[in-house]
Every structure is written in C-alpha cells, then in structure tokens.
Design an enzyme around this catalytic site. Sequence first.
Site, PDB file in Angstrom:
ATOM      1  NE  ARG A  40      -2.845   0.562   3.426  1.00  0.00           N
ATOM      2  CZ  ARG A  40      -2.319   1.246   4.438  1.00  0.00           C
ATOM      3  NH1 ARG A  40      -1.983   2.504   4.282  1.00  0.00           N
ATOM      4  NH2 ARG A  40      -2.125   0.671   5.611  1.00  0.00           N
ATOM      5  CE1 TYR A  92     -18.164   8.889 -15.018  1.00  0.00           C
ATOM      6  CE2 TYR A  92     -17.097   9.386 -12.938  1.00  0.00           C
ATOM      7  CZ  TYR A  92     -17.833   8.523 -13.736  1.00  0.00           C
ATOM      8  OH  TYR A  92     -18.229   7.322 -13.241  1.00  0.00           O
ATOM      9  CG  ASP A 162     -10.808  13.162 -16.281  1.00  0.00           C
ATOM     10  OD1 ASP A 162     -10.332  12.405 -17.147  1.00  0.00           O
ATOM     11  OD2 ASP A 162     -11.707  12.798 -15.495  1.00  0.00           O
ATOM     12  CE  LYS A 187     -15.250   5.033 -17.633  1.00  0.00           C
ATOM     13  NZ  LYS A 187     -15.274   6.424 -17.217  1.00  0.00           N
TER      14      LYS A 187
HETATM   15  C1  LIG Z   1     -15.276   7.052 -15.977  1.00  0.00           C
HETATM   16  C2  LIG Z   1     -14.640   8.370 -15.791  1.00  0.00           C
HETATM   17  C3  LIG Z   1     -14.076   8.735 -14.550  1.00  0.00           C
HETATM   18  C4  LIG Z   1     -14.177   7.840 -13.334  1.00  0.00           C
HETATM   19  O1  LIG Z   1     -13.434   6.689 -13.500  1.00  0.00           O
HETATM   20  P1  LIG Z   1     -13.751   5.278 -12.760  1.00  0.00           P
HETATM   21  O2  LIG Z   1     -12.636   4.439 -13.231  1.00  0.00           O
HETATM   22  O3  LIG Z   1     -15.116   4.850 -13.236  1.00  0.00           O
HETATM   23  O4  LIG Z   1     -13.747   5.522 -11.307  1.00  0.00           O
HETATM   24  C5  LIG Z   1     -13.454   9.961 -14.456  1.00  0.00           C
HETATM   25  N1  LIG Z   1     -13.386  10.799 -15.502  1.00  0.00           N
HETATM   26  C6  LIG Z   1     -13.932  10.499 -16.702  1.00  0.00           C
HETATM   27  C7  LIG Z   1     -13.835  11.484 -17.814  1.00  0.00           C
HETATM   28  C8  LIG Z   1     -14.566   9.272 -16.891  1.00  0.00           C
HETATM   29  O5  LIG Z   1     -15.111   8.990 -18.078  1.00  0.00           O
END
Ligand SMILES: *Cc1c(COP(=O)(O)O)cnc(C)c1O
Length: 347
Positions: A40, A92, A162, A187
């Site tokens: 961790r 998101y 992001d 994703k």
């Molecule tokens: C899905 C997504 C997240 C969150 O990610 P998880 O892996 O589902 O926790 C954050 N930002 C964007 C743009 C996303 O599409």
Amino acid sequence: MGADWSVRTLAIVAGRPEGVGQPANVPIVPASALGLGYSREDGTPTWVALEEAIGRLEGGHATAFASGIATVSAVLDLLPAGAEVAVPSDSYVGTRAMFDHAERMGRLRCRRVTPADTEAWVAAAGEADLLWLESPTNPSLELIDIPAITAAAAGRAKVVVDNTFATPLGQQPLSLGADIVVHSATKLIGGHSDLLLGLTVAADEELAGLLRDARTRGGATPGALEAWLALRGLRTLGVRYAEASRSAALLAERLGKHSAVTRVRYPGSGAMISFELAGPDLADRLCERLRLIRHATSLGGVESSLERRAARAGDAHVPAGALRFSVGLEDPEDLWLDLAQALDSVG
Ligand SMILES: *Cc1c(COP(=O)(O)O)cnc(C)c1O
C-alpha cells in the site's frame, strides 16, 4: 526519462523488464509484503511498471489508484478546508458528485464554469486554489482551452486535467502547462471493459509524492490483476485510438447528414461522439433498435456502446435526446448499417 520515442511507440515499449533473461512482460505480483516494504505504501512491481509506462507517455510521475474516481478523491485530499475549486459544468458525473458533496459538507467552495467559457476560467485562475479541467468533457464532448487557462494560472491556481477521453495520444496536458493529469484507465487505456483503475501523473516529483501519500492514507490501491490488464491494454492503445478515431470521424459525418439527427459533436479525434435526436422518446427507441452497438454504460472498449445520459441521475443538464456514443473497433460499415437501420426506423 525525457523526450524520446513517440507516444505510440512508448505505449508499447515503456514499463517492460530490462536485462538479459527478463520476461517480456512484468508478471502479476499479488503481494502485500515485499520484504520490509508494504505494497500500500511502496506499490508492487506490476503497479510500478504501469506507473512507469503512463509516466513516460504523459511526461511526468504517475501513481496508480483503484479507480478513476479515487484519483479525484486523492487530489481533493491535498486541499485545505475552505479552498476554492473551479469545475466544469459538464464533466464526468462522479467527479461533479464528488465536488458537490465536498461543498455540501463545508469542506470546499466550488465554482461551476461552462467548459468553453475561457474568460470565466481565466478569472477563476486568479481567484481559485485549483482548476479542475476535463477536455473533451464527458458526456457532451465540449472542449476547454487548456493552454490559455494554464498560462493564466501559472504561479497561482494548480491545474488538473482529466485526460480520459483524449488519452496521451490525443494530448499531453503536462506539456501544455498543467500540474496534474488524471485518467480513468477503466476506459480507453484498459480498452476492454474488464477493469477499474485510475492514474494521476504529476509534473513534479514533490506533487507526485503528495499524491502517493494520499493513496497510502486513503488506501485506494489498484489490484494486481487490474494493473496488469491496464498495462496489457495500453500496448494496443495507439492502434485502437487511431482506428476508433477513423471510424468515429466517418460515423460523425454520416450522422450529421441523417434527417433524424439534430446535432452532432465530434472533436476531430478520439473514440467518442455525442449526437442528438429530437427528443428522449426517439433516442430511447433508437437504443432499443440497435442490434450491433450495445445499449450500455461506460465507454472506451473495443466494443461500441451507446447511452442516453440524461436518463441517468446526475446528468439531467444534458439535452434529453442526446446520446453518448463510444466507437469501438468493429467494421465501421457494419456500425453505420446498424445506426442507419435504427435511425430510419425511428425517424
Ligand atoms: C469514468 C470516468 C471517470 C471515473 O473513473 P472510474 O474508473 O469509473 O472511477 C473519471 N473521468 C472520466 C472522464 C470518466 O469517463
């Protein structure tokens, strides 16, 4: 590591074991203790290989987390109580939920900014402590002018981007002046709808250390299998991104010419398209009539999927007839056949 191979090549070569007799790929190492090290705190060889690879692709120091949303939590963990953050009004859904919750609990002050309103972002850069950018945005595929905003924020607000939709193939925000990049590797990086994982990439080592400390405190560590699968997915990101972009450009153009479609948003590259029909009933009927494209949530997999986001709690701001379409790697002519038969039957 510095500038070396192209991003596409780095996606394939970075994070591999080096030396005579080493395996081609880092193994899955399911370990909590590594001698006196504790995973961790220190990570495992599998996470570290993924972090090294993504760090090189984005040009910074990466830390792997249990999910994309865990990276949002880690960044917020670095802010003192009462700090002000600016967040895009379209972004998101889970990220917005996190900011809304922190505000309700009295931890943060939040300012919501329209993604394309660069002037409002520049104003926020002089007043807020942190700017949270996401570009293109999920689900509406709006674009944010990252270089204009990082220039205004330099030496003032910290800038987080992001980069889930663009991936490092589409843009590298640290090279545009951002302080931190975050990814949901769930994703496009993973690419096969079979894992949850997130990454932060910090421009400087000190900030990377603070994010790592936040992971150690918060405990949102990635699984060994997930880190291995994300690295495995990363190896084909270049060809997947290029192919999905080609198909998406073709489909966006054809969608734009169909009489049932009232609006198409496609940022010019990447796997994601947003398009609108005249209302929610038409859009729901389209979802039901598709035979190849899956009516499913999430995105960025090899299989195409589509969803009406306004039907989901938290995305009520999205136009009721808008569909978020994740273009996969099927034959684009088959994808069009499927869309065209469904559109013809509802339109
Ligand atoms: C899905 C997504 C997240 C969150 O990610 P998880 O892996 O589902 O926790 C954050 N930002 C964007 C743009 C996303 O599409």
